[in-house]
Design a protein around this motif. Structure first.
Motif, mmCIF file in Angstrom:
data_model
loop_
_atom_site.group_PDB
_atom_site.id
_atom_site.type_symbol
_atom_site.label_atom_id
_atom_site.label_comp_id
_atom_site.label_asym_id
_atom_site.label_seq_id
_atom_site.Cartn_x
_atom_site.Cartn_y
_atom_site.Cartn_z
ATOM 1 N N LEU A 195 0.831 -1.045 0.106
ATOM 2 C CA LEU A 195 -0.050 -0.152 -0.048
ATOM 3 C C LEU A 195 0.850 1.317 0.022
ATOM 4 N N CYS A 196 1.797 1.282 0.692
ATOM 5 C CA CYS A 196 2.987 2.316 0.682
ATOM 6 C C CYS A 196 3.482 2.741 -0.717
ATOM 7 N N ALA A 197 3.675 1.664 -1.313
ATOM 8 C CA ALA A 197 4.337 1.936 -2.843
ATOM 9 C C ALA A 197 3.155 2.353 -3.580
ATOM 10 N N ARG A 198 2.096 1.929 -3.405
ATOM 11 C CA ARG A 198 0.738 2.186 -4.571
ATOM 12 C C ARG A 198 0.584 3.706 -4.298
ATOM 13 N N LEU A 199 1.035 4.186 -2.942
ATOM 14 C CA LEU A 199 0.462 5.587 -2.520
ATOM 15 C C LEU A 199 1.552 6.509 -2.718
ATOM 16 N N TRP A 200 2.784 6.064 -2.681
ATOM 17 C CA TRP A 200 4.212 6.992 -2.827
ATOM 18 C C TRP A 200 4.127 7.626 -4.070
ATOM 19 N N LEU A 201 4.106 7.192 -5.382
ATOM 20 C CA LEU A 201 4.303 8.071 -6.263
ATOM 21 C C LEU A 201 3.173 8.975 -6.615
ATOM 22 N N PRO A 202 1.916 8.586 -6.631
ATOM 23 C CA PRO A 202 1.059 9.829 -6.718
ATOM 24 C C PRO A 202 1.262 10.968 -5.733
ATOM 25 N N LEU A 203 1.700 10.549 -4.463
ATOM 26 C CA LEU A 203 2.101 11.592 -3.419
ATOM 27 C C LEU A 203 3.326 12.430 -3.793
ATOM 28 N N THR A 204 4.148 11.898 -4.580
ATOM 29 C CA THR A 204 5.251 12.586 -4.675
ATOM 30 C C THR A 204 5.630 12.995 -6.267
ATOM 31 N N HIS A 205 4.630 12.721 -6.940
ATOM 32 C CA HIS A 205 4.966 12.986 -8.439
ATOM 33 C C HIS A 205 5.180 14.423 -8.879
ATOM 34 N N ARG A 206 4.689 15.382 -7.943
ATOM 35 C CA ARG A 206 4.848 16.674 -8.222
ATOM 36 C C ARG A 206 6.442 17.242 -7.899
ATOM 37 N N LEU A 237 10.345 -7.073 6.049
ATOM 38 C CA LEU A 237 9.156 -7.509 5.130
ATOM 39 C C LEU A 237 8.477 -6.247 4.582
ATOM 40 N N THR A 238 8.216 -5.227 5.456
ATOM 41 C CA THR A 238 7.616 -3.913 4.664
ATOM 42 C C THR A 238 8.493 -3.173 3.687
ATOM 43 N N ILE A 239 9.680 -3.308 3.856
ATOM 44 C CA ILE A 239 10.626 -2.566 2.935
ATOM 45 C C ILE A 239 10.909 -3.246 1.971
ATOM 46 N N VAL A 240 10.743 -4.701 1.856
ATOM 47 C CA VAL A 240 10.848 -5.525 0.937
ATOM 48 C C VAL A 240 9.830 -5.565 -0.093
ATOM 49 N N ALA A 241 8.478 -5.648 0.503
ATOM 50 C CA ALA A 241 7.138 -5.444 -0.358
ATOM 51 C C ALA A 241 7.309 -4.033 -1.106
ATOM 52 N N TYR A 242 7.593 -3.192 -0.230
ATOM 53 C CA TYR A 242 7.289 -1.750 -0.775
ATOM 54 C C TYR A 242 8.475 -1.564 -1.985
ATOM 55 N N ALA A 243 9.670 -1.961 -1.912
ATOM 56 C CA ALA A 243 10.641 -1.736 -2.928
ATOM 57 C C ALA A 243 10.158 -2.614 -4.097
ATOM 58 N N ILE A 244 9.900 -3.735 -3.956
ATOM 59 C CA ILE A 244 9.622 -4.630 -5.165
ATOM 60 C C ILE A 244 8.155 -4.216 -5.958
ATOM 61 N N THR A 245 7.252 -3.495 -5.062
ATOM 62 C CA THR A 245 5.915 -2.903 -5.753
ATOM 63 C C THR A 245 6.599 -1.637 -6.368
ATOM 64 N N LEU A 246 7.211 -0.646 -5.671
ATOM 65 C CA LEU A 246 7.711 0.325 -6.295
ATOM 66 C C LEU A 246 8.563 0.041 -7.501
ATOM 67 N N ALA A 247 9.340 -0.980 -7.778
ATOM 68 C CA ALA A 247 9.919 -1.395 -8.911
ATOM 69 C C ALA A 247 9.180 -1.509 -10.215
ATOM 70 N N ARG A 248 8.001 -2.120 -9.966
ATOM 71 C CA ARG A 248 7.134 -2.608 -11.054
ATOM 72 C C ARG A 248 6.428 -1.289 -11.267
ATOM 73 N N THR A 249 6.226 -0.230 -10.542
ATOM 74 C CA THR A 249 5.430 1.085 -11.008
ATOM 75 C C THR A 249 6.272 2.254 -11.185
ATOM 76 N N ALA A 250 7.386 2.185 -10.623
ATOM 77 C CA ALA A 250 8.112 3.600 -10.631
ATOM 78 C C ALA A 250 8.849 3.898 -12.274
ATOM 79 N N PRO A 251 9.263 2.848 -13.193
ATOM 80 C CA PRO A 251 9.918 3.062 -14.292
ATOM 81 C C PRO A 251 8.881 3.729 -15.078
ATOM 82 N N ALA A 252 7.611 3.474 -15.179
ATOM 83 C CA ALA A 252 6.665 4.239 -16.094
ATOM 84 C C ALA A 252 6.511 5.505 -15.636
#
Length: 512
Positions: A195-206, A237-252
């Protein structure tokens, strides 16, 4: 001022040691460990202290996120059986064997403290192994198994560590009382990271300035770890899940002008954290050594040496036993998986069993023990001995061993890069097809030339492409095509990141 001078000197010394390590083809943590040990006995050396509670958050959180971000889910899934056995069985056996040995050698040591010691020295280090493995022609599958293990075994070992430390400090608390909250922590940590990874990019995209974006990334990493720990979740575990999820969404979503400096800064910070970890733990050895009398010193050295031996031996025994059993099971058709599990080779097993160097996670976990923890001095001394011993014994001999075994790399990444590059430039050509301008025709000629040599090792030179909107439009189309290839698993993460870097430099040059 003196402390500042020491910091500058230590960082410059670490750079020289890492350069020497590259020249000698050994992992740079080996020389950092030796430097930390020598620094501990410099008469006029600094006496720096760090709050134990800060150790895991400061040293482990960024290093773990950096490793998890580059992890390929496809490769983890394809190699789930060997990775799972190393992460669960090898860590469990190492923890148990060390705990039994430590309690036998030091009968007064509580079992919870002995288990905590086992968990501290159980997880091998990612940086030490990959520093060697990427310099030799190791089969790609073995490399992915070891990288997957080095990421996930931190979580399993530190989970055991957390429970053992909790029981030892609570005195009357039993494991059965931990179990329900432990199960919730496991599930909650994975969900929180996602959930942190899914929320992070919308919150920081500016945030579009590179310095601000990088600072926010580090602040976010530490914040997620700290909040997870305060909520009773597993920071690992939180950081691992956060990083792996972020890696799938951040490049785009992240532009190249942010990604290029971000990767460089993270690589530098991980190196600096390794330096600080080895220096700070090394500096703890002198006061420990000074307050022990001679009989206790040699007893502690005996325990530390015995633990180093059992750590190395346990991994060898398990890996070779696993290879024998799995080869028997596969030969008799008793195991059916999709994709089919490949039978491990004896030579591959020898390499995997010898890739057991310990590093920053072991040091940070030992340093994070509360000041009043039973036998804390012994555990710090043992942890540093295991790290130093494994890095010297295994780190210095791993490359000659791999060369002697003559393992061959089929290099699937090169083929995937060639395929991805061809698809990317076809997409770029299709994007500008039909544009009648002279610029478009020149760009089509250029991309056709790149397409003809798409299978070569050379990529896109950062200075060869002129900056114009048409080129940026074509690069966006090429980038989307490689994202699609990774999503469909036509290419893996290693190939994806190589192509991403090519397009990033092309995009940066296209901006003039």
């Amino acid at each position: 001022m003196l402390a500042f001078e020491w910091i500058i000197g230590l960082l410059l010394g670490a750079v020289l040691l890492s350069a020497l390590a590259r020249q000698l083809n050994v992992p740079y943590p080996t020389f950092l460990a030796l430097g930390g040990m020598l620094l501990a006995f410099v008469p006029s050396g600094p006496r720096w202290m760090l709050e134990p509670e800060l150790a895991l958050a400061l040293f482990v959180a960024p290093v773990l996120l950096d490793a998890a971000f580059d992890t390929s889910l496809r490769d983890l899934r394809n190699n789930w059986l060997p990775v799972a056995t190393l992460v669960l069985v090898a860590v469990g056996l190492t923890t148990t064997s060390v705990a039994v040995l430590a309690h036998w050698l030091v009968p007064d040591m509580p079992w919870a403290a002995a288990v905590a010691l086992g968990a501290i020295v159980a997880p091998p280090d990612a940086a030490a192994a990959t520093a060697i493995l990427r310099q030799v022609n190791l089969p790609y599958r073995l490399l992915k198994i070891l990288e997957g293990e080095s990421l996930l075994n931190d979580a399993s070992a530190l989970l055991i560590y957390r429970v053992a430390v909790g029981i030892a400090t609570a005195h009357h608390l039993r494991l059965s009382e931990f179990a329900p909250s432990l199960g919730l922590a496991l599930v909650g940590s994975l969900l929180a990271g996602y959930l942190c990874a899914r929320l992070w990019l919308p919150l920081t995209h500016r945030i579009t300035e590179a310095p601000s974006a990088i600072i926010v990334q580090f602040a976010g990493t530490f914040t997620i770890w700290i909040v997870a720990e305060h909520l009773g979740l597993s920071g690992i575990l939180t950081i691992v899940a956060y990083a792996i999820t972020l890696a799938r969404t951040a490049p785009a979503q992240m532009p190249a002008r942010l990604r290029v400096p971000t990767y460089a800064v993270w690589e530098t910070v991980v190196f600096v954290l390794n330096v600080l970890a080895f220096v700070l733990i090394g500096l703890q050895l002198r006061p420990i050594w000074e307050r022990l009398d001679d009989p206790v010193r040699w007893k502690y050295c005996l325990v530390a040496g015995a633990v180093l031996g059992i750590v190395i031996l346990t991994r060898i025994v398990w890996v070779m036993f696993y290879g024998v059993v799995l080869r028997f099971v596969i030969a008799h058709g008793l195991l059916r998986t999709k994709p089919p599990t490949t039978a491990p080779t004896v030579r591959g097993g020898i390499v995997v069993s010898w890739c057991g160097m310990r590093g920053i996670v072991t040091l940070a976990a030992a340093f994070a023990l509360p000041e009043s923890f039973p036998y804390r001095d012994l555990m710090l001394l043992t942890a540093f001995t295991v790290v130093l011993g494994s890095l010297v014994i295994q780190g210095l001999t791993l490359r000659p061993l791999i060369i002697a075994l003559r393992l061959k790399d089929d290099d699937p990444v090169k083929a995937e890069v060639a395929h991805g590059r061809a698809v990317a430039y076809r997409a770029a050509l299709e994007e500008i097809d039909g544009d009648p301008s002279e610029e478009a025709e020149l760009l089509r000629l250029e991309y056709r030339a790149l397409l003809l040599r798409a299978g070569d090792d050379g990529g896109v030179a950062s200075g060869e492409l002129p900056a114009d909107p048409l080129r940026r439009r074509a690069i966006r189309a090429a980038r989307q095509s490689i994202l699609t290839l990774r999503e469909s698993e036509a290419i893996g993460d290693d190939a994806f990141h190589q192509l991403e870097e090519e397009l990033d430099w092309a995009e940066m040059s296209a901006r003039g």
